[in-house]
Motif scaffolding. Structure first.
Motif, PDB file in Angstrom:
ATOM      1  N   GLY A   1       0.813  -1.335  -0.113  1.00  0.00           N
ATOM      2  CA  GLY A   1       0.040  -0.033   0.059  1.00  0.00           C
ATOM      3  C   GLY A   1       0.586   1.356  -0.014  1.00  0.00           C
ATOM      4  N   TYR A   2       2.065   1.166   0.154  1.00  0.00           N
ATOM      5  CA  TYR A   2       2.976   2.385   0.049  1.00  0.00           C
ATOM      6  C   TYR A   2       3.985   2.439  -1.121  1.00  0.00           C
ATOM      7  CZ  TYR A   2       1.646   2.392   5.031  1.00  0.00           C
ATOM      8  OH  TYR A   2       1.013   2.470   6.127  1.00  0.00           O
ATOM      9  N   GLU A   3       3.596   2.083  -2.149  1.00  0.00           N
ATOM     10  CA  GLU A   3       4.188   2.040  -3.532  1.00  0.00           C
ATOM     11  C   GLU A   3       4.575   3.595  -3.910  1.00  0.00           C
ATOM     12  OE1 GLU A   3       1.378   0.378  -3.489  1.00  0.00           O
ATOM     13  OE2 GLU A   3       2.317  -1.829  -3.489  1.00  0.00           O
ATOM     14  N   GLY A   4       5.930   3.799  -4.192  1.00  0.00           N
ATOM     15  CA  GLY A   4       6.272   5.179  -4.613  1.00  0.00           C
ATOM     16  C   GLY A   4       6.479   6.214  -3.319  1.00  0.00           C
ATOM     17  N   GLN A   5       6.250   5.603  -2.186  1.00  0.00           N
ATOM     18  CA  GLN A   5       6.316   6.501  -1.104  1.00  0.00           C
ATOM     19  C   GLN A   5       7.870   6.239  -0.340  1.00  0.00           C
ATOM     20  OE1 GLN A   5       3.936   8.069   0.559  1.00  0.00           O
ATOM     21  NE2 GLN A   5       3.108   7.910  -1.450  1.00  0.00           N
ATOM     22  N   LEU A   6       8.455   7.375   0.143  1.00  0.00           N
ATOM     23  CA  LEU A   6       9.637   7.270   0.696  1.00  0.00           C
ATOM     24  C   LEU A   6       9.471   7.636   2.243  1.00  0.00           C
ATOM     25  CD1 LEU A   6      11.620   9.793  -1.433  1.00  0.00           C
ATOM     26  CD2 LEU A   6      11.880   7.531  -1.743  1.00  0.00           C
ATOM     27  N   VAL A   7      10.548   6.890   2.923  1.00  0.00           N
ATOM     28  CA  VAL A   7      10.867   6.796   4.493  1.00  0.00           C
ATOM     29  C   VAL A   7      11.926   7.983   4.502  1.00  0.00           C
ATOM     30  CG1 VAL A   7      11.313   5.843   6.755  1.00  0.00           C
ATOM     31  CG2 VAL A   7       9.922   4.688   5.109  1.00  0.00           C
ATOM     32  N   VAL A   8      11.541   9.024   5.246  1.00  0.00           N
ATOM     33  CA  VAL A   8      12.594  10.232   5.484  1.00  0.00           C
ATOM     34  C   VAL A   8      12.827  10.181   6.848  1.00  0.00           C
ATOM     35  CG1 VAL A   8      12.877  12.518   5.188  1.00  0.00           C
ATOM     36  CG2 VAL A   8      11.602  11.420   3.535  1.00  0.00           C
ATOM     37  N   ARG A   9      13.837   9.904   7.367  1.00  0.00           N
ATOM     38  CA  ARG A   9      14.314   9.996   8.879  1.00  0.00           C
ATOM     39  C   ARG A   9      14.873  11.618   8.942  1.00  0.00           C
ATOM     40  NH1 ARG A   9      16.494   5.414  11.676  1.00  0.00           N
ATOM     41  NH2 ARG A   9      14.199   4.753  11.352  1.00  0.00           N
ATOM     42  N   CYS A  10      14.411  12.121  10.059  1.00  0.00           N
ATOM     43  CA  CYS A  10      14.684  13.454  10.337  1.00  0.00           C
ATOM     44  C   CYS A  10      15.064  13.485  11.888  1.00  0.00           C
ATOM     45  CB  CYS A  10      13.300  14.299  10.504  1.00  0.00           C
ATOM     46  SG  CYS A  10      12.752  14.220   8.474  1.00  0.00           S
ATOM     47  N   ARG A  11      15.641  14.641  11.972  1.00  0.00           N
ATOM     48  CA  ARG A  11      16.389  14.806  13.383  1.00  0.00           C
ATOM     49  C   ARG A  11      16.251  16.139  13.786  1.00  0.00           C
ATOM     50  NH1 ARG A  11      21.148  16.535  14.943  1.00  0.00           N
ATOM     51  NH2 ARG A  11      22.137  16.242  13.133  1.00  0.00           N
ATOM     52  N   THR A  12      15.904  16.500  15.052  1.00  0.00           N
ATOM     53  CA  THR A  12      15.961  17.802  15.544  1.00  0.00           C
ATOM     54  C   THR A  12      16.784  17.631  16.800  1.00  0.00           C
ATOM     55  OG1 THR A  12      14.027  17.308  16.873  1.00  0.00           O
ATOM     56  CG2 THR A  12      13.633  18.476  14.973  1.00  0.00           C
ATOM     57  N   ASP A  13      17.021  18.751  17.653  1.00  0.00           N
ATOM     58  CA  ASP A  13      18.013  18.795  18.707  1.00  0.00           C
ATOM     59  C   ASP A  13      17.784  17.616  19.503  1.00  0.00           C
ATOM     60  OD1 ASP A  13      19.105  21.225  18.160  1.00  0.00           O
ATOM     61  OD2 ASP A  13      17.693  22.313  19.015  1.00  0.00           O
ATOM     62  N   ASP A  14      16.299  17.028  19.788  1.00  0.00           N
ATOM     63  CA  ASP A  14      16.133  16.346  20.773  1.00  0.00           C
ATOM     64  C   ASP A  14      15.050  15.288  20.512  1.00  0.00           C
ATOM     65  OD1 ASP A  14      13.865  17.953  20.374  1.00  0.00           O
ATOM     66  OD2 ASP A  14      13.338  18.245  22.587  1.00  0.00           O
ATOM     67  N   ASP A  15      14.960  15.012  19.096  1.00  0.00           N
ATOM     68  CA  ASP A  15      13.963  13.864  18.560  1.00  0.00           C
ATOM     69  C   ASP A  15      14.496  13.418  17.457  1.00  0.00           C
ATOM     70  OD1 ASP A  15      11.791  12.578  18.533  1.00  0.00           O
ATOM     71  OD2 ASP A  15      10.336  13.979  17.934  1.00  0.00           O
ATOM     72  N   THR A  16      14.293  12.108  17.012  1.00  0.00           N
ATOM     73  CA  THR A  16      14.296  11.595  15.726  1.00  0.00           C
ATOM     74  C   THR A  16      13.367  10.814  15.472  1.00  0.00           C
ATOM     75  OG1 THR A  16      16.934  11.122  16.189  1.00  0.00           O
ATOM     76  CG2 THR A  16      16.025   9.999  14.559  1.00  0.00           C
ATOM     77  N   PHE A  17      12.717  11.224  14.188  1.00  0.00           N
ATOM     78  CA  PHE A  17      11.457  10.630  13.619  1.00  0.00           C
ATOM     79  C   PHE A  17      11.408  10.079  12.303  1.00  0.00           C
ATOM     80  CE2 PHE A  17      11.573  15.365  13.771  1.00  0.00           C
ATOM     81  CZ  PHE A  17      11.153  15.354  12.466  1.00  0.00           C
ATOM     82  N   ASP A  18      10.417   9.588  11.814  1.00  0.00           N
ATOM     83  CA  ASP A  18      10.389   9.349  10.322  1.00  0.00           C
ATOM     84  C   ASP A  18       9.077   9.848   9.880  1.00  0.00           C
ATOM     85  OD1 ASP A  18      12.747   7.476  10.252  1.00  0.00           O
ATOM     86  OD2 ASP A  18      11.471   5.789  10.876  1.00  0.00           O
ATOM     87  N   LEU A  19       9.282  10.399   8.680  1.00  0.00           N
ATOM     88  CA  LEU A  19       8.106  10.749   7.894  1.00  0.00           C
ATOM     89  C   LEU A  19       7.897   9.874   6.661  1.00  0.00           C
ATOM     90  CD1 LEU A  19       8.565  14.619   8.237  1.00  0.00           C
ATOM     91  CD2 LEU A  19       7.121  13.130   9.451  1.00  0.00           C
ATOM     92  N   LEU A  20       6.550   9.426   6.441  1.00  0.00           N
ATOM     93  CA  LEU A  20       6.377   8.829   4.951  1.00  0.00           C
ATOM     94  C   LEU A  20       5.787   9.488   4.184  1.00  0.00           C
ATOM     95  CD1 LEU A  20       6.552   5.835   3.775  1.00  0.00           C
ATOM     96  CD2 LEU A  20       3.928   5.541   4.621  1.00  0.00           C
ATOM     97  N   MET A  21       6.268   9.852   2.846  1.00  0.00           N
ATOM     98  CA  MET A  21       5.817  10.719   1.915  1.00  0.00           C
ATOM     99  C   MET A  21       6.142  10.430   0.439  1.00  0.00           C
ATOM    100  SD  MET A  21       8.289  13.932   2.603  1.00  0.00           S
ATOM    101  CE  MET A  21       8.073  14.109   4.325  1.00  0.00           C
ATOM    102  N   SER A  22       5.421  10.978  -0.420  1.00  0.00           N
ATOM    103  CA  SER A  22       5.586  10.968  -1.952  1.00  0.00           C
ATOM    104  C   SER A  22       6.977  11.396  -1.987  1.00  0.00           C
ATOM    105  CB  SER A  22       4.665  11.320  -2.557  1.00  0.00           C
ATOM    106  OG  SER A  22       4.774  12.907  -2.435  1.00  0.00           O
ATOM    107  N   ALA A  23       7.390  10.846  -3.255  1.00  0.00           N
ATOM    108  CA  ALA A  23       8.936  11.562  -3.789  1.00  0.00           C
ATOM    109  C   ALA A  23       8.728  12.933  -4.140  1.00  0.00           C
ATOM    110  CB  ALA A  23       9.122  10.817  -5.157  1.00  0.00           C
ATOM    111  N   GLU A  24       7.439  13.608  -4.606  1.00  0.00           N
ATOM    112  CA  GLU A  24       7.273  14.884  -4.813  1.00  0.00           C
ATOM    113  C   GLU A  24       7.267  15.871  -3.399  1.00  0.00           C
ATOM    114  OE1 GLU A  24       5.269  12.337  -5.947  1.00  0.00           O
ATOM    115  OE2 GLU A  24       5.882  12.384  -8.112  1.00  0.00           O
TER     116      GLU A  24
END
Length: 141
Positions: free
Chosen positions: A98-121
């Motif tokens: 169900g997630y074809e074409g989606q990217l997992v984007v790992r992000c970091r802030t000063d005190d947090d690491t999280f993933d965002l799932l989004m389209s390539a665009e």
């Protein structure tokens, strides 16, 4: 309780459910039509079993805002300062159910690491938004 009372209680419950669903749908529609908004799921990077929570991201001048998809809360569930947010890595979804074409984007802030799932665009937009941030003012005299 008589049949008439039961029917009134049932009608009130149906109206309440329809009202809540209408408010939720209106909120999703309003958020998704804002300038700079995109579909984006959120997950905790520190927990590999954490579920993806569907939502809507929106670029602000100095923050990325994220709203949970189905919620009646008028404020964003999360927000991250642009100047403190970094993309660590991104990759295509390994489990594409169900997630074809989606990217997992790992992000970091000063005190947090999280993933965002989004389209390539949407990722291209996020990367551009982060790279185009104005330089932080240092020691203004």
């Amino acid at each position: 309780m008589t049949g008439a009372h039961a029917a009134l209680v049932l009608a009130a419950l149906v109206l309440l459910v329809v009202g809540v669903l209408s408010l939720g749908a209106s909120r999703v529609r309003t958020l998704s039509r804002r300038v700079g908004s995109f579909e984006c799921a959120f997950s905790r990077a520190t927990d590999p079993n954490a579920p993806w929570i569907a939502g809507i991201g929106q670029y602000g001048a100095d923050r990325l805002y994220w709203w949970r998809w189905w919620s009646l809360v008028p404020r964003p569930t999360r927000s991250w300062l642009r100047s403190r947010m970094f993309v660590i890595e991104h990759h295509a979804v390994a489990d594409a159910r169900g997630y074809e074409g989606q990217l997992v984007v790992r992000c970091r802030t000063d005190d947090d690491t999280f993933d965002l799932l989004m389209s390539a665009e949407a990722y291209a937009g996020l990367a551009s938004w982060l790279e185009s941030a104005p330089p932080a003012a240092r020691h203004v005299i």
